[in-house]
Enzyme design. Structure first.
Site, PDB file in Angstrom:
ATOM      1  N   GLU A   1       0.779  -1.078   0.104  1.00  0.00           N
ATOM      2  CA  GLU A   1       0.027   0.120   0.051  1.00  0.00           C
ATOM      3  C   GLU A   1       0.809   1.255   0.121  1.00  0.00           C
ATOM      4  OE1 GLU A   1      -2.864   0.121   3.217  1.00  0.00           O
ATOM      5  OE2 GLU A   1      -2.591   2.445   3.080  1.00  0.00           O
TER       6      GLU A   1
ATOM      7  N   ARG B   1       1.121  10.406   0.168  1.00  0.00           N
ATOM      8  CA  ARG B   1       1.537  11.489   1.053  1.00  0.00           C
ATOM      9  C   ARG B   1       2.557  12.214   0.406  1.00  0.00           C
ATOM     10  NH1 ARG B   1       2.029   9.092   6.837  1.00  0.00           N
ATOM     11  NH2 ARG B   1       0.542   7.307   6.736  1.00  0.00           N
TER      12      ARG B   1
ATOM     13  N   LYS C   1     -10.977  -0.615   7.056  1.00  0.00           N
ATOM     14  CA  LYS C   1      -9.797  -0.261   7.806  1.00  0.00           C
ATOM     15  C   LYS C   1     -10.189   0.262   9.120  1.00  0.00           C
ATOM     16  CE  LYS C   1      -6.019   2.965   7.541  1.00  0.00           C
ATOM     17  NZ  LYS C   1      -4.794   3.453   6.672  1.00  0.00           N
TER      18      LYS C   1
HETATM   19  O1  LIG Z   1      -2.098   6.583   5.450  1.00  0.00           O
HETATM   20  C1  LIG Z   1      -3.035   6.146   5.678  1.00  0.00           C
HETATM   21  O2  LIG Z   1      -3.962   5.992   4.618  1.00  0.00           O
HETATM   22  C2  LIG Z   1      -3.285   6.232   7.032  1.00  0.00           C
HETATM   23  O3  LIG Z   1      -4.350   5.903   7.337  1.00  0.00           O
HETATM   24  C3  LIG Z   1      -2.263   6.020   7.934  1.00  0.00           C
HETATM   25  C4  LIG Z   1      -1.486   4.719   7.632  1.00  0.00           C
HETATM   26  O4  LIG Z   1      -2.005   3.716   7.566  1.00  0.00           O
HETATM   27  C5  LIG Z   1      -0.575   4.541   9.034  1.00  0.00           C
HETATM   28  O5  LIG Z   1       0.084   5.886   9.316  1.00  0.00           O
HETATM   29  C6  LIG Z   1       0.148   3.625   9.248  1.00  0.00           C
HETATM   30  O6  LIG Z   1       0.467   3.624  10.762  1.00  0.00           O
HETATM   31  P1  LIG Z   1       1.898   3.344  11.356  1.00  0.00           P
HETATM   32  O7  LIG Z   1       2.095   1.582  11.041  1.00  0.00           O
HETATM   33  O8  LIG Z   1       1.586   3.536  12.847  1.00  0.00           O
HETATM   34  O9  LIG Z   1       2.652   4.183  10.980  1.00  0.00           O
END
Ligand SMILES: O=C(O)C(=O)C[C@H](O)[C@H](O)COP(=O)(O)O
Length: 213
Positions: free
Chosen positions: A48, A52, A136
Site C-alpha cells: 500500500e 502522501r 480499515k
Molecule cells: O496513510 C493512511 O492511509 C493512513 O491511514 C495512515 C497509515 O495507515 C498509518 O500511518 C500507518 O500507521 P503506522 O504503522 O502506525 O505508521
C-alpha cells in the site's frame, strides 16, 4: 450508490491475502520497484503506497507495470480526486483513513476493491448499510485498539477489519487472533532509514518476519 447494492469495495479477499499489509511512504520513485521486489521476496505480495508524497502515484504506476507478482494499492486517499488518480495510475485497491460519502462514491466509481477507514460503531454500520463488509480500523491504537474490535464483534459480527495505526510486531498477533480481523496494516516493514539506504535485504527480512505472524 443505492443502499443494499454490492459495491466493488466488497471484494472479500482483500483482508485474507497476507497477515500484514505493508504501508509504505516512498520519497524516491527509484525505490518503488526494488521495495516491491523485496516484499515479494519476503513473502508479502501486497503493498500500500500512501499518497502522501509526490512520488507515490508514479511509484504505483511503476510497480503495476514492473512487478506483476505484487498487489499494489494506494493509501491515504483523502479526496475523491485521489481515488481516480490512483486508479488511473494502476492501483489495484484503495485505502482511506476515513469514509465520507463523497470518498466512498469516488472509490466505488473506480470499480476497485477498497478499504474505507472507520473508528466508530456508527461508521461501521454506515459502511455495512452501503455494502462494505471489509474496512480499515484507523487509527487503531488511538481509537480503542483490540478492546474496541472485540467489543464490536458481538453486536456487529458482519464487519471485518484491517486495523492500522500503531500496529507493531508486538501487538499484531493479538489483533490477528480476533475473529473480526483479517489482516493488520503497518509501516514497520519498510522503515525510512532502510529505504533511504536501499537496504532491500532488511526489508525482505522484515517482510519475512511479518508474513510469519
Ligand atoms: O496513510 C493512511 O492511509 C493512513 O491511514 C495512515 C497509515 O495507515 C498509518 O500511518 C500507518 O500507521 P503506522 O504503522 O502506525 O505508521
Amino acid at each position: 450508490m443505492s443502499e443494499n447494492t454490492t459495491p466493488a469495495g466488497t471484494a472479500p479477499t482483500l483482508l485474507d491475502r497476507v497477515p500484514v499489509v505493508p504501508v509504505v511512504v516512498l520519497h524516491d520513485v527509484e525505490h518503488a520497484v526494488p521495495v516491491a521486489r523485496a516484499l515479494v521476496a519476503g513473502g508479502l505480495p501486497v503493498i500500500e503506497l500512501t499518497l502522501r508524497t509526490p512520488a507515490a502515484l508514479e511509484a504505483v504506476e511503476r510497480i503495476a507495470a514492473e512487478v506483476p507478482e505484487i498487489l499494489v494499492g494506494a493509501g491515504t486517499i483523502v479526496s475523491p480526486r485521489q481515488a481516480k488518480e490512483a486508479a488511473d495510475a494502476g492501483a489495484q485497491f484503495l485505502v482511506s483513513p476515513g469514509s465520507t460519502p463523497s470518498l466512498l462514491a469516488a472509490m466505488d466509481d473506480t470499480g476497485l476493491p477498497s478499504l474505507p477507514g472507520v473508528a466508530t460503531v456508527s461508521e461501521v454500520l454506515d459502511l455495512l448499510e452501503r455494502g462494505w463488509q471489509e474496512m480499515k480500523f484507523f487509527p487503531a491504537e488511538a481509537s480503542g485498539g483490540q478492546g474496541f474490535l472485540r467489543a464490536v464483534s458481538s453486536p456487529v459480527p458482519a464487519a471485518r477489519f484491517c486495523p492500522t495505526g500503531g500496529i507493531s510486531p508486538d501487538n499484531a498477533p493479538g489483533y490477528l487472533a480476533l475473529p473480526n480481523v483479517g489482516c493488520v496494516g503497518g509501516s514497520w516493514i519498510t522503515p525510512a532509514d532502510a529505504l533511504e539506504a536501499g537496504d532491500w535485504d532488511r526489508v525482505a527480512d522484515l517482510a519475512r518476519a511479518a508474513a510469519a505472524l
